[in-house]
Design a protein around this motif. Structure first.
Motif: not given
Length: 90
Positions: A42-56, A65-79
């Motif tokens: 899932h390279p697109n989702y790996l990129a999304v995580v990289g964007e969140i961390v990079g922007m933080a 950044g940590v809260l966004s990573f955790l929240g989006f991480g949970w959503l991405l695992t579901r997706r």
């Protein structure tokens, strides 16, 4: 952040017209296994995580950044679970 953006662009351009926000599986269409999909499931989702961390890091927002990573991480695992089921990957 630049690597994440490049990976996202590469993933989306590799999918071409098959890229969408919705989970759609075309009947009898082979899975894409070239480009970043040859290396990552899932390279697109790996990129999304990289964007969140990079922007933080870019805006010096470690807590957000940590809260966004955790929240989006949970959503991405579901997706990812939904997509894998749709693709027949259990």
């Amino acid at each position: 952040l630049g690597f994440a953006k490049a990976l996202k662009l590469w993933a989306i351009s590799t999918l071409g017209t098959r890229w969408t926000y919705r989970v759609l599986v075309l009947p009898n269409a082979p899975l894409i296994d070239r480009g970043p999909y040859a290396m990552f499931r899932h390279p697109n989702y790996l990129a999304v995580v990289g964007e969140i961390v990079g922007m933080a890091f870019l805006v010096s927002a470690p807590v957000t950044g940590v809260l966004s990573f955790l929240g989006f991480g949970w959503l991405l695992t579901r997706r990812i679970a939904v997509e894998d089921r749709a693709l027949g990957r259990q």
